[in-house]
Scaffold this active site. Structure first.
Site, PDB file in Angstrom:
ATOM      1  N   HIS A 122      -7.056   2.821  -6.614  1.00 50.69           N
ATOM      2  CA  HIS A 122      -7.198   1.384  -6.352  1.00 50.69           C
ATOM      3  C   HIS A 122      -8.582   1.071  -5.779  1.00 50.69           C
ATOM      4  CE1 HIS A 122      -6.180  -2.673  -4.990  1.00 50.69           C
ATOM      5  NE2 HIS A 122      -6.673  -2.347  -3.808  1.00 50.69           N
ATOM      6  N   HIS A 157     -12.112  -1.780  -6.420  1.00 47.86           N
ATOM      7  CA  HIS A 157     -13.051  -2.403  -5.490  1.00 47.86           C
ATOM      8  C   HIS A 157     -14.517  -2.040  -5.707  1.00 47.86           C
ATOM      9  CE1 HIS A 157     -10.298  -4.506  -2.824  1.00 47.86           C
ATOM     10  NE2 HIS A 157      -9.516  -3.445  -2.797  1.00 47.86           N
ATOM     11  N   GLU A 199      -8.524  -9.283  -3.927  1.00 52.67           N
ATOM     12  CA  GLU A 199      -7.448  -8.482  -4.525  1.00 52.67           C
ATOM     13  C   GLU A 199      -6.957  -9.043  -5.859  1.00 52.67           C
ATOM     14  OE1 GLU A 199      -6.400  -5.595  -3.828  1.00 52.67           O
ATOM     15  OE2 GLU A 199      -7.227  -5.261  -1.833  1.00 52.67           O
ATOM     16  N   SER A 259      -6.948  -2.629 -11.102  1.00 47.68           N
ATOM     17  CA  SER A 259      -6.431  -1.268 -10.956  1.00 47.68           C
ATOM     18  C   SER A 259      -4.975  -1.144 -11.393  1.00 47.68           C
ATOM     19  CB  SER A 259      -6.568  -0.803  -9.496  1.00 47.68           C
ATOM     20  OG  SER A 259      -5.809  -1.624  -8.623  1.00 47.68           O
TER      21      SER A 259
END
Length: 321
Positions: A195, A200, A240, A259
């Site tokens: 993730h 990110h 997010e 992700s």
């Protein structure tokens, strides 16, 4: 051995200092709360873990895997011993961890060309992720330093929102270093290395996006506890699960979307609701385990998003005396 003990004493002493600064707010003579505002990343504790550390819940895929939990515990210990500015330890990922990384990456790459924004695609080309090599945090930390100026600091699990957001103010992203359980390579109930690295890191190489993220962090420095939860939602629906308009199409830039194969597909085909981002407005409840997002907030560009969140964070920075 003496060097190791001395190092641990240094870490413990620094942690006590940080915890003292992060203690509950005191009251002044007018019975008003007075909070100590961090002035650097050294003032932020990375040890206040809310959950998702090596003490797994019963519904976690690795709950019955003692070897997995022991490895998670060991990696968590590494994170707690690292001070800002230290080189991040390199891990030798096990074959099952490399395989988990490869399966997740190869599946996601099927949707990236049509579902991800161009800034992400440009960044992931430069990062050149390979299925047979799990990226090291120190290496991607160096890439961020050379692009947006952000830094990576390891963390043992889900950090307290105030500490996590405060870190962003100082261009520091707290990242986990452990891998999701091998039995479910396409799913994780928590932040994990896949993730962080896939979701990110690529976007944080973009200066406008990185500035947008930092503005949320700057606002958090002067936010009340109630406002911290609002800022957490602003972070949730941008960093997010944010999406952006691109050539009259909606493309993903949020890490929780990028992700997750299922979330990426749902964003384009699941008929969710889309709305412009308004950080001042009341935000919907964050959904962790209720399936995919029912609503996404849209930016027209990252330049616009950066300016919008800069204007928003200024309402908090104006409190600075």
């Amino acid at each position: 051995r003496q060097e190791v003990l001395a190092r641990r004493q240094e870490v413990l002493a620094r942690r006590q200092e940080v915890l003292a600064r992060a203690a509950p707010p005191l009251e002044n003579e007018q019975n008003e709360e007075v909070r100590v505002i961090p002035t650097s990343i050294h003032d932020i504790d990375n040890g206040k873990i809310l959950g998702f550390d090596h003490n797994l819940s019963e519904d976690h895929p690795g709950f019955k895997d003692e070897d997995y939990k022991q490895r998670r515990s060991w990696i968590a210990g590494l994170a707690r011993d690292i001070l800002p500015g230290d080189e991040i330890p390199r891990l030798e990922y096990r074959p099952e961890e490399v395989e988990t990384w490869a399966k997740a990456l190869e599946e996601l790459e099927q949707l990236f060309p049509t579902h991800a924004c161009k800034e992400f695609l440009d960044a992931i080309d430069k990062l050149d992720f390979r299925p047979d090599v799990v990226p090291q945090l120190q290496d991607v930390h160096q890439v961020l330093q050379e692009t947006s100026g952000f830094a990576i600091r390891p963390v043992a699990g889900l950090l307290h929102p105030r500490d996590f957001l405060n870190g962003l103010a100082f261009k520091t992203f707290h990242s986990t270093q452990y891998m999701r359980h091998w039995s479910q390579p396409h799913y994780t109930p928590e932040p994990d290395l896949i993730h962080e690295i896939i979701g990110h890191i690529p976007m944080l190489t973009n200066k406008y996006y990185a500035d947008m993220v930092q503005q949320i962090g700057l606002a958090s420095l002067y936010a009340t506890d109630k406002e911290i939860w609002h800022l957490t939602k602003v972070y949730w629906y941008t960093v997010e699960f944010g999406v952006v308009m691109e050539d009259e199409e909606i493309k993903a830039f949020g890490a929780g979307v990028l992700s997750s194969y299922g979330e990426l597909d749902h964003m384009r085909t699941g008929n969710p609701e889309f709305a412009p981002l308004d950080p001042w407005a009341k935000q919907p409840k964050m959904s962790y385990k209720d399936g995919f997002q029912k609503k996404y907030f849209v930016l027209n560009s990252f330049e616009e998003g950066s300016e919008l969140l800069r204007e928003y964070s200024q309402t908090f920075l104006d409190r600075k005396q």
